[in-house]
Design an enzyme around this catalytic site. Sequence first.
Site, short mmCIF file in Angstrom:
data_model
loop_
_atom_site.label_atom_id
_atom_site.label_comp_id
_atom_site.label_asym_id
_atom_site.label_seq_id
_atom_site.Cartn_x
_atom_site.Cartn_y
_atom_site.Cartn_z
N SER A 128 0.81 -1.21 0.00
CA SER A 128 0.00 0.00 0.00
C SER A 128 0.85 1.26 0.00
O SER A 128 1.96 1.27 0.51
CB SER A 128 -0.92 0.04 1.22
OG SER A 128 -1.65 1.24 1.20
N LYS A 148 -4.80 -6.38 3.56
CA LYS A 148 -4.72 -5.28 2.59
C LYS A 148 -6.13 -4.92 2.10
O LYS A 148 -6.45 -3.73 1.91
CB LYS A 148 -3.81 -5.67 1.41
CG LYS A 148 -3.81 -4.65 0.26
CD LYS A 148 -3.33 -3.27 0.72
CE LYS A 148 -3.07 -2.25 -0.36
NZ LYS A 148 -4.07 -1.93 -1.30
N HIS A 190 -7.76 -2.93 4.70
CA HIS A 190 -7.16 -1.59 4.61
C HIS A 190 -7.90 -0.76 3.55
O HIS A 190 -8.27 0.39 3.76
CB HIS A 190 -5.67 -1.70 4.26
CG HIS A 190 -5.04 -0.44 3.75
ND1 HIS A 190 -5.25 0.04 2.46
CD2 HIS A 190 -4.24 0.47 4.34
CE1 HIS A 190 -4.60 1.17 2.31
NE2 HIS A 190 -3.97 1.45 3.44
N ASN A 191 -8.14 -1.38 2.41
CA ASN A 191 -8.82 -0.65 1.34
C ASN A 191 -10.27 -0.34 1.67
O ASN A 191 -10.78 0.74 1.33
CB ASN A 191 -8.73 -1.43 0.02
CG ASN A 191 -7.39 -1.26 -0.65
OD1 ASN A 191 -6.38 -1.07 0.01
ND2 ASN A 191 -7.35 -1.34 -1.97
N GLU A 199 -10.13 2.49 3.76
CA GLU A 199 -9.75 3.63 2.89
C GLU A 199 -11.01 4.21 2.22
O GLU A 199 -11.19 5.43 2.17
CB GLU A 199 -8.75 3.12 1.85
CG GLU A 199 -8.36 4.08 0.75
CD GLU A 199 -7.46 3.39 -0.30
OE1 GLU A 199 -6.45 2.77 0.07
OE2 GLU A 199 -7.80 3.48 -1.51
C1 6PG Z 1 -3.15 1.55 -1.71
C2 6PG Z 1 -4.42 1.79 -2.46
C3 6PG Z 1 -4.31 1.17 -3.81
C4 6PG Z 1 -5.29 1.74 -4.81
C5 6PG Z 1 -6.70 1.36 -4.56
C6 6PG Z 1 -7.62 2.26 -5.34
O1 6PG Z 1 -3.26 0.98 -0.64
O2 6PG Z 1 -2.10 1.94 -2.19
O3 6PG Z 1 -5.49 1.24 -1.80
O4 6PG Z 1 -4.37 -0.19 -3.63
O5 6PG Z 1 -5.18 3.11 -4.84
O6 6PG Z 1 -6.86 0.06 -4.98
O7 6PG Z 1 -8.81 1.65 -5.30
P1 6PG Z 1 -10.09 2.14 -6.05
O8 6PG Z 1 -9.71 2.35 -7.50
O9 6PG Z 1 -11.04 1.02 -5.86
O10 6PG Z 1 -10.48 3.42 -5.40
#
Ligand code: 6PG
Length: 501
Positions: A131, A203, A206-207, A210
Amino acid sequence: MNDSSKDIGLIGLAVMGQNLALNIADHGFQISVFNRTYSKTVDFLERNPSTPTLSGHESLNDFVSSLKKPCKIIIMVQAGKPTDLVIESLIPLLQKDDVIIDGGNAKWTDTIRRERKLSDHGIHFVGSGVSGGEEGARFGPSLMSGGSIDAWNQIKDIWLSISAKVDPSSGKPLGGAEPGKPVEGGVPCAAYIGTDGSGHYVKMVHNGIEYADMQMICEAYHMLSSLGGLSANQIGEIFKSWDEGILDSFLIEITGDILCQQDPRSGNPFVEVVLDAAGQKGTGKWTSVNALDMGVPAPTVAEAVFARCLSAVKEERAHASEILAGVPIRSLDCSVDHFVESIRDALYCSKICSYAQGFQLMREAQNEYSWKLNFGEIAQIWRGGCIIRAAFLQKITEAFERNSELPNLLLDEYFKECISTYQGNWREVVSLAVNSGIPCPTFSSALAYYDGYRNARLPQNLLQAQRDYFGAHTYERIDEPRGTFFHLDWLHPDRPESRIE
Ligand code: 6PG
């Protein structure tokens, strides 16, 4: 030169792959790179002539032969079929104890499947969440690795050195790395998470978090603009000031920058010329589907995904906006300063709830998949390098240090106190938004989660009675031990109920 001397190989030279390769090379490891289209490899090497630890190969065979045994190969290609194709092409070239590391955003169930398949060949497979986007890959990502401990021991040195670092006492990220000048010292934001798909699972969560963080920030912006009447620039300054306090985080910081940015074409605030239709690649959806599959309440993460879906039907919304009535925007009955503070409090309380949901998910997943997760350490490796990096994560690490078996973050003394202090403002903000017709799905679902979780009695007694009424689905009684089920004959409700064995 195929002298089997390279420490590690990397396949896939899209920007994440390129940056990770340069990061590894900067840390003094000899790295070979390979890309299906060779011209991309040539171009990459030409653009980095002063990195002697970097070399490239046209044939996959030569690439593998250039690596020290047992070989370590990172795959940085698109998740899904492309990852399987690369693995298939590598199997005949690899030997027992070699390690393949998938650094993409793979679905954890795919990682479990791949790990099983490769272990039949004696090849290790590490599913490692990476990430931090392009910049993280280049200067220090957060790395969440799952697989066998033997595989981890093989990649550990490289993973710990290339990851972001945090100050061991304050937990603050140690930043400022430049190309060729890695950060010295500090606690690495990389860890062994557990077996098979655990790294990719963490991970994914985490997303999911996010997604929720981003949506909450959008809701705060919406309210500050519509209810507070503030300009993009003024809101940007507010976000910059929030970045100095409890909300200190990467996403708050970049939001401040974005909101203060002018569109170079029109001179208007940049954010106002961007179309309000969100994209997504699916990791937030996976988190929410998995929450539903496991029966773990994670409504705030799910609402963040649905908010993107609703935003995406832009034309339909534009049409509906001409037909459907709302209510007038209420005027503030407090000072703008107080309103801004209330939004900050609401954002912090909502954030606590979405992290509580994310950690609940991981707690359930570890039972489901027989992992042994270290939640305090997970919060620690999210402290630097990754997209959700935030000062607040230190509080989560401390909460799990106080009680490693903490059932829910909301029950930790720090978080309990925070919500108790800020909830008045949180409730005011949600009610003002609702009464003004401003959608705030993550703020309000987080509040409903909090109120649901803290209520000993919810109205699902009625729901159970309904289920028993129309489908004989049975119910438990408050005056009988849990796990004893009854059914009432609703055609003859005066008859004694039956106990279902
Ligand atoms: C990270 C981000 C990376 C990516 C996302 C974007 O941890 O670096 O999460 O993995 O930016 O996958 O996801 P979306 O396109 O679904 O917003």
